[in-house]
Every structure is written in C-alpha cells, then in structure tokens.
Write a protein that holds these residues in place. Sequence first.
Motif, PDB file in Angstrom:
ATOM      1  N   ILE A 101       0.849  -1.194   0.000  1.00 28.92           N
ATOM      2  CA  ILE A 101       0.000   0.000   0.000  1.00 28.92           C
ATOM      3  C   ILE A 101       0.882   1.240   0.000  1.00 28.92           C
ATOM      4  N   HIS A 102       0.583   2.149  -0.932  1.00 25.58           N
ATOM      5  CA  HIS A 102       1.323   3.405  -0.995  1.00 25.58           C
ATOM      6  C   HIS A 102       0.617   4.413  -0.091  1.00 25.58           C
ATOM      7  N   ALA A 103       1.211   4.698   1.096  1.00 25.26           N
ATOM      8  CA  ALA A 103       0.557   5.624   2.029  1.00 25.26           C
ATOM      9  C   ALA A 103       1.536   6.170   3.058  1.00 25.26           C
ATOM     10  N   ASN A 104       1.286   7.405   3.436  1.00 24.26           N
ATOM     11  CA  ASN A 104       1.900   7.964   4.631  1.00 24.26           C
ATOM     12  C   ASN A 104       1.279   7.189   5.805  1.00 24.26           C
ATOM     13  N   ILE A 105       2.057   6.675   6.716  1.00 19.61           N
ATOM     14  CA  ILE A 105       1.451   5.825   7.760  1.00 19.61           C
ATOM     15  C   ILE A 105       0.389   6.585   8.566  1.00 19.61           C
ATOM     16  N   TYR A 106       0.543   7.924   8.672  1.00 21.88           N
ATOM     17  CA  TYR A 106      -0.445   8.701   9.433  1.00 21.88           C
ATOM     18  C   TYR A 106      -1.809   8.736   8.727  1.00 21.88           C
ATOM     19  N   ASP A 107      -1.826   8.434   7.416  1.00 23.54           N
ATOM     20  CA  ASP A 107      -3.098   8.426   6.666  1.00 23.54           C
ATOM     21  C   ASP A 107      -3.697   7.030   6.571  1.00 23.54           C
ATOM     22  N   LEU A 108      -2.976   6.035   7.047  1.00 22.87           N
ATOM     23  CA  LEU A 108      -3.390   4.645   6.836  1.00 22.87           C
ATOM     24  C   LEU A 108      -4.790   4.312   7.396  1.00 22.87           C
ATOM     25  N   LYS A 137      -0.740   5.115  18.293  1.00 23.87           N
ATOM     26  CA  LYS A 137      -2.196   4.916  18.129  1.00 23.87           C
ATOM     27  C   LYS A 137      -2.477   4.137  16.851  1.00 23.87           C
ATOM     28  N   ILE A 138      -1.685   4.408  15.811  1.00 25.65           N
ATOM     29  CA  ILE A 138      -1.885   3.719  14.533  1.00 25.65           C
ATOM     30  C   ILE A 138      -1.559   2.229  14.680  1.00 25.65           C
ATOM     31  N   ILE A 139      -0.478   1.927  15.391  1.00 29.66           N
ATOM     32  CA  ILE A 139      -0.119   0.525  15.640  1.00 29.66           C
ATOM     33  C   ILE A 139      -1.265  -0.178  16.357  1.00 29.66           C
ATOM     34  N   SER A 140      -1.779   0.462  17.404  1.00 30.53           N
ATOM     35  CA  SER A 140      -2.868  -0.122  18.187  1.00 30.53           C
ATOM     36  C   SER A 140      -4.122  -0.312  17.323  1.00 30.53           C
ATOM     37  N   ARG A 141      -4.405   0.686  16.490  1.00 28.34           N
ATOM     38  CA  ARG A 141      -5.593   0.644  15.615  1.00 28.34           C
ATOM     39  C   ARG A 141      -5.577  -0.595  14.700  1.00 28.34           C
ATOM     40  N   PHE A 142      -4.385  -1.009  14.269  1.00 24.86           N
ATOM     41  CA  PHE A 142      -4.306  -2.104  13.294  1.00 24.86           C
ATOM     42  C   PHE A 142      -4.045  -3.470  13.919  1.00 24.86           C
TER      43      PHE A 142
END
Length: 269
Positions: A101-108, A137-142
Amino acid sequence: MDRHIKANRDLWDEWTLMHEDSKEYDVEGFIKGKQTLDPIEVSELGSVKGKSLLHLQCHFGLDTMSWARLGADVTGVDFSEKAIDFARRLSNRTGIKAEFIHANIYDLPNMLDKRFDIVFTSEGVLVWLPDIVEWAKIISRFLKRGGKFYIREGHPFSKIFDDEIKTCEFKIRYPYFTPKHPFHFRGAETYTESTRKIEPMDWYEWNHSVSEIINSLIKAGLRIDFFNEYTYISSKVFPFLIRREDGNWTLPRDMGEMPLQFTLLATKV
Ligand SMILES: C[S@@+](CC[C@H](N)C(=O)[O-])C[C@H]1O[C@@H](n2cnc3c(N)ncnc32)[C@H](O)[C@@H]1O
C-alpha cells in the motif's frame, strides 16, 4: 501534506532508485531466495506461520516478503511511490504473495480497514516520524486484541551523538527528546553505495526518547512484553565502528559499551 513529510517523501523516491541496484540491498540475492531479516527479529518474534502481518515503512518490501517466505500473510506500507512500485514488481517476479500500500502511515486509518496478528517495523524508521504518540495509536488501531507489535530500531541514546565526526569520540550533537522543530539535512548521498548521482536534496529528522516511545505504546493500549538493548547494529552508524564476525557493527573494545539498537515486543490488550 506537511512540507517536511513531502520533502522526505521526495527524498525517499530518489533514495529508492539508488538502493535498487546497491550491493547492500542485494536484490538479486533476495530474488534467489536470500533471507533479509535480522536474525534477532526472527528469533524474538517467533513463528509467523499463518499469521497476518502489517509492515510499517516497508521500503521496497524485502523484509516484508522475507516474512512471507516464513509463512506470514503480509501487507507492507510505505509513502514512497517508487518503493511501492518496485516492491510490487518484485512480488510479481518472485511469485511471493504480498500486498503493498502506498501511504503515509499517518493516513493509513483512512485507507485500510483490517486488523492484524502482528505489526512489524525495523531499523531506520522512527527518525522520519514527527509524532510518536500518533504512531503508537496507529499501531494499536491495526492490531487485533492479543496481537503483537515488534520493533528493532537504532537506540535513541546513540542518536544524540555526532555521526559524521572525524575523530574517535562521542560528541553530543542532537537533542535526546522529540524536538519542536526537526533537524534539517541536505545532501546528495544515501546510506548505500550507488552509481546513480542526484542533486543535493533536503530532508528532516526527529529523535524520540525511550520513555516517549514506551509511554506512547502503553497509552495506546499495548502491554510491553520486553525491551532489549544491544551493543551492535547492522549499519555503520558511526565512522569508527568496527565489524564483528557476524557482520554487525560495534564499538572498538577500548571505547567501552554503548546501546546501539533496541528491540521491543508488545501485546494489544
Ligand atoms: C530506512 S527505511 C526502512 C528500512 C527497512 N528497515 C529496510 O531495511 O528496508 C525507512 C522507510 O520509511 C519510509 N517512510 C518514511 N516516512 C514515512 C511515512 N511518514 N509514512 C510511510 N513511510 C515512510 C521511507 O520511504 C523508507 O522506505
């Protein structure tokens, strides 16, 4: 997009092209079956067979696809379009099943609606991130409940010292805690050898302390299983490091000991 992130993304597009044919990344070796993961990662994370794994800041996916070779169902994310393009081409060429996936991790969170057994990230990732609380928070979200987060990264303490010094000594150059403003760098070289020449480009980095990393993960709902420190690392992060027999870099004996990398395993509770 923030101007610092945009500059870094442009830089990584150029660096990707320089890394593709570098001997350090050894893409031909990877195609022939070479495993690119650090042995510490493989032994500390344990079996990934049958598990879903999200790799944050995957570059062109050699480590991501190495986890796939060990049986994981992998997804890699990176904000460099060139890196993701190359990762997809390598996946097709090798027949290794992987989603990129092409993404800024903050937009994931706006782009991916899935939870994983494992979130993985490694070496050379945190300095590119302005906000470590949001990262956690992003790690936790996924992660699924009970899922594992694993990171192997340069040690924050080692990142305060001058890494371009010509003498054999440690001189403090950078702040230890997350700076308000990123450090600005400009150059025409990357960290691998390359035949490709580029014009000087700007990039921006942020340091993050051990407490900021650990507390952000705890606050995001993760329980720390272990935090390990090592006196060696796979890249030559100071000019005076010497090579160990296993290929890692460490301090000359007469300079004492320094934590050069850490690993951390955490569980989503
Ligand atoms: C040093 S590399 C990671 C290296 C990886 N361990 C490897 O050996 O290939 C750092 C990666 O982070 C990516 N990156 C930096 N900032 C990012 C962001 N905000 N979102 C997604 N990827 C990012 C870069 O494009 C680059 O591929």
